[in-house]
Design an enzyme around this catalytic site. Structure first.
Site, mmCIF file in Angstrom:
data_model
loop_
_atom_site.group_PDB
_atom_site.id
_atom_site.type_symbol
_atom_site.label_atom_id
_atom_site.label_comp_id
_atom_site.label_asym_id
_atom_site.label_seq_id
_atom_site.Cartn_x
_atom_site.Cartn_y
_atom_site.Cartn_z
ATOM 1 C CG ASP A 150 35.162 46.952 29.052
ATOM 2 O OD1 ASP A 150 35.227 45.919 29.747
ATOM 3 O OD2 ASP A 150 36.115 47.743 28.896
ATOM 4 C CG ASP A 197 35.709 42.226 32.117
ATOM 5 O OD1 ASP A 197 36.405 41.524 31.381
ATOM 6 O OD2 ASP A 197 36.102 43.300 32.610
ATOM 7 C CD GLU A 198 37.183 43.861 26.455
ATOM 8 O OE1 GLU A 198 37.561 44.673 25.599
ATOM 9 O OE2 GLU A 198 37.984 43.320 27.263
#
Length: 362
Positions: free
Chosen positions: A14, A108-109
């Site tokens: 993350d 983003d993860e």
């Protein structure tokens, strides 16, 4: 982790305050300052907040005007999604250096299954450390990681030492960790559900584990079985590299409230065009169009319609959006946000395959 053949090695990566961190990276003047991406001081909603802003209680989905009150020195920056996608692609390429079993959850993860990996590294913790170092070297950004034997625990672990941290939950530690975990910290249990659970005396994992599957199903419906399983550390979901997208959408918050039908239609058109463009780029089509209306008092209404065939063009999306705007009636209260989404999606190649099969059957 463990040598057991049945134990998977899952990493959840993350990025730390991703949008805001990219803005601070590209503009050194923003470094160390409270930054909010999205909206403006008067209008809109915060899409992301830097850690400096979070100290003041500023977070994503917070109304911009409220964020400005909490943090008078807050700097608002317009989002640059093309730039975020560019950095995200760099990060995803780093993941692919270690495994093809990568399931992106957003820009983003992502989850990674490194049980078997391209580097033949036995330790999942070592892989997570290497990935975080690679991301920092390639992008200048920090990432947090959680390492465990299933998705639920890996996701939970990645939040423990944020930002720029890592946490590992070994198989022999899983049950003890879950039992002490506060109920609001369980991934998948939101604020409303957590409050409901507390009214039943469920404050942590141990309390949740004490409840039977029947009791959980009776009080929480289908989700009850999921809660029963995660309270025991059971999560058999696989990392899915070809995760199906559920919807494609776009929305806009306006500087001034919209009050007339003409204003609403004019504002709706470019939103529909954006959804059509994104649908075409993703080689998708859908059957359900949804209209999101946020009024001047911040109440939200959603109107949806499902059609019999797959649609993707601007004309189809626009026609349904207009119908939804007018049905049951044009909104009477001023509108501050409009959004359109297309769901019930099907990939182009799958859709055409089905159509061809029907043609041959005839």
């Amino acid at each position: 982790m463990t040598d057991s053949e049945n134990t998977r090695k899952i990493i959840h990566i993350d990025m730390d305050a991703f949008y805001a961190s990219v803005e601070q990276l590209d503009n050194p003047e923003l470094k160390g300052k409270p930054v909010a991406v999205g909206g403006s001081r008067e209008r809109g909603v915060v899409a992301a907040a830097s850690y400096e802003a979070r100290q003041f209680g500023v977070h994503s989905a917070l109304a911009s005007i409220m964020a400005a009150r909490r943090c008078p020195n807050l700097i608002f920056v317009k989002p640059r999604f093309e730039r975020y996608k560019e950095v995200s692609l760099q990060i995803m390429e780093i993941f692919k250096n270690y495994t093809d079993l990568v399931e992106p959850l957003s820009l983003d993860e992502a989850y990674l299954d490194v049980t078997e990996n391209k580097k033949n590294i036995v330790s999942a913790m070592k892989i997570a450390m290497n990935i975080r170092a690679d991301i920092l070297a390639a992008t200048g950004l920090t990432a947090s990681a959680g390492v465990s034997y299933n998705k639920f625990l890996a996701k939970t672990a990645s939040d423990i030492n944020k930002p720029d941290g890592m946490s590992v939950i070994l198989p022999e530690e899983g049950q003890a960790f879950i039992e002490q975990l506060k109920i609001e910290k369980f991934h998948g249990i939101g604020k409303v559900t957590a409050e409901k659970m507390k009214k039943f005396g469920v404050f942590n994992g141990a309390d949740l584990k004490s409840k039977s599957s029947e009791w959980l199903h009776r009080n929480f419906g289908k989700a009850g079985l999921h809660y029963y399983r995660i309270a025991r550390g059971i999560d058999e979901r696989e990392v899915q590299p070809n995760r199906v997208r559920k919807s494609i959408g776009a929305e806009n918050t306006f500087e001034n409230d919209l009050e007339t039908e003409q204003e609403l239609l004019k504002a709706l058109q470019p939103i529909c065009q954006t959804v059509a463009n994104r649908t075409k780029k993703a080689k998708n089509a859908g059957k359900t169009v949804s209209l999101k209306l946020k009024y001047d008092d911040f109440t939200i209404q959603t109107r949806s319609k499902t059609v019999g065939s797959y649609i993707s063009s601007f004309n189809h999306i626009w026609a349904l959006a207009v119908e939804l705007l007018r049905t049951p009636e044009i909104p009477e209260k001023p509108i501050r946000l409009l959004g359109i989404s297309l769901s019930n999606l099907e990939k182009e190649e799958v859709r055409y395959g089905i159509q061809l099969r029907f043609e041959y059957e005839e």
